[in-house]
Design a protein around this motif. Sequence first.
Motif, PDB file in Angstrom:
ATOM      1  N   TYR A  57     -21.998   5.171  26.102  1.00 25.81           N
ATOM      2  CA  TYR A  57     -23.224   4.219  26.681  1.00 25.81           C
ATOM      3  C   TYR A  57     -22.998   3.369  27.361  1.00 25.81           C
ATOM      4  O   TYR A  57     -23.805   2.430  28.223  1.00 25.81           O
ATOM      5  CB  TYR A  57     -24.101   4.288  25.609  1.00 25.81           C
ATOM      6  CG  TYR A  57     -24.695   5.263  24.745  1.00 25.81           C
ATOM      7  CD1 TYR A  57     -25.568   6.044  25.162  1.00 25.81           C
ATOM      8  CD2 TYR A  57     -24.088   5.486  23.567  1.00 25.81           C
ATOM      9  CE1 TYR A  57     -26.245   7.102  24.335  1.00 25.81           C
ATOM     10  CE2 TYR A  57     -24.377   6.600  22.564  1.00 25.81           C
ATOM     11  CZ  TYR A  57     -25.645   7.414  23.142  1.00 25.81           C
ATOM     12  OH  TYR A  57     -26.073   8.528  22.482  1.00 25.81           O
ATOM     13  N   ILE A  60     -21.356   3.908  33.427  1.00 25.45           N
ATOM     14  CA  ILE A  60     -22.092   4.889  34.240  1.00 25.45           C
ATOM     15  C   ILE A  60     -21.381   4.954  35.630  1.00 25.45           C
ATOM     16  O   ILE A  60     -20.835   3.946  36.122  1.00 25.45           O
ATOM     17  CB  ILE A  60     -23.448   4.176  34.827  1.00 25.45           C
ATOM     18  CG1 ILE A  60     -24.414   4.345  33.623  1.00 25.45           C
ATOM     19  CG2 ILE A  60     -24.136   5.311  35.740  1.00 25.45           C
ATOM     20  CD1 ILE A  60     -25.816   3.629  33.516  1.00 25.45           C
ATOM     21  N   ASN A  65     -21.530  -0.824  32.775  1.00 21.53           N
ATOM     22  CA  ASN A  65     -22.907  -0.878  33.124  1.00 21.53           C
ATOM     23  C   ASN A  65     -23.268  -2.480  33.458  1.00 21.53           C
ATOM     24  O   ASN A  65     -23.916  -2.693  34.541  1.00 21.53           O
ATOM     25  CB  ASN A  65     -23.920  -0.684  31.859  1.00 21.53           C
ATOM     26  CG  ASN A  65     -23.720   0.774  31.429  1.00 21.53           C
ATOM     27  OD1 ASN A  65     -23.365   1.601  32.020  1.00 21.53           O
ATOM     28  ND2 ASN A  65     -24.220   1.022  30.258  1.00 21.53           N
ATOM     29  N   LEU A 103     -33.659   3.966  32.592  1.00 25.22           N
ATOM     30  CA  LEU A 103     -32.320   3.884  32.194  1.00 25.22           C
ATOM     31  C   LEU A 103     -32.301   2.895  31.079  1.00 25.22           C
ATOM     32  O   LEU A 103     -31.344   3.004  29.907  1.00 25.22           O
ATOM     33  CB  LEU A 103     -31.718   3.162  33.247  1.00 25.22           C
ATOM     34  CG  LEU A 103     -30.089   2.914  33.241  1.00 25.22           C
ATOM     35  CD1 LEU A 103     -29.482   4.418  33.064  1.00 25.22           C
ATOM     36  CD2 LEU A 103     -29.640   2.240  34.403  1.00 25.22           C
TER      37      LEU A 103
END
Length: 139
Positions: A57, A60, A65, A103
């Motif tokens: 998580y 990306i 992130n 997102l």
Amino acid sequence: MIFFYYFICALLAFVGGAFSFYFNGVYNGSIEPNQAWVPNRCQIDNNRCTAIVDTKYGRILGLPNSQLGGYFLFIYTLTLIGVPLGMLNPLIPLYIGAFTILLAIYLVFGLFKLKTGCPICLTVHSLNTVIFILQLIIY
């Protein structure tokens, strides 16, 4: 009046971008977590917050992130400024805002699943939500 709303949205996006760069700097060791310009509620706990970057998580396209988010939010800031100046159609930042909400749902789900309440992450997602709601109001 519309200029004022877009200015507020752009300011919030800029702050979100600054928080993202702060998070990325703490993660890569170039910034100390205790920064005077970052509210205490948003300051990063090194062990808890930066640990999420190395999960599925936290990245990306292979980059953290926070790094992508910093660049993205500064571009978002420019698109929000471009609307009242007549340079962009208001739908462009509105679609970008919708993308940030989708997102954010995925990323907040990841925080929930990892049982991590990263305050800076939640703050940036909250800012994006406020920006999107303001855009819906003025559109």
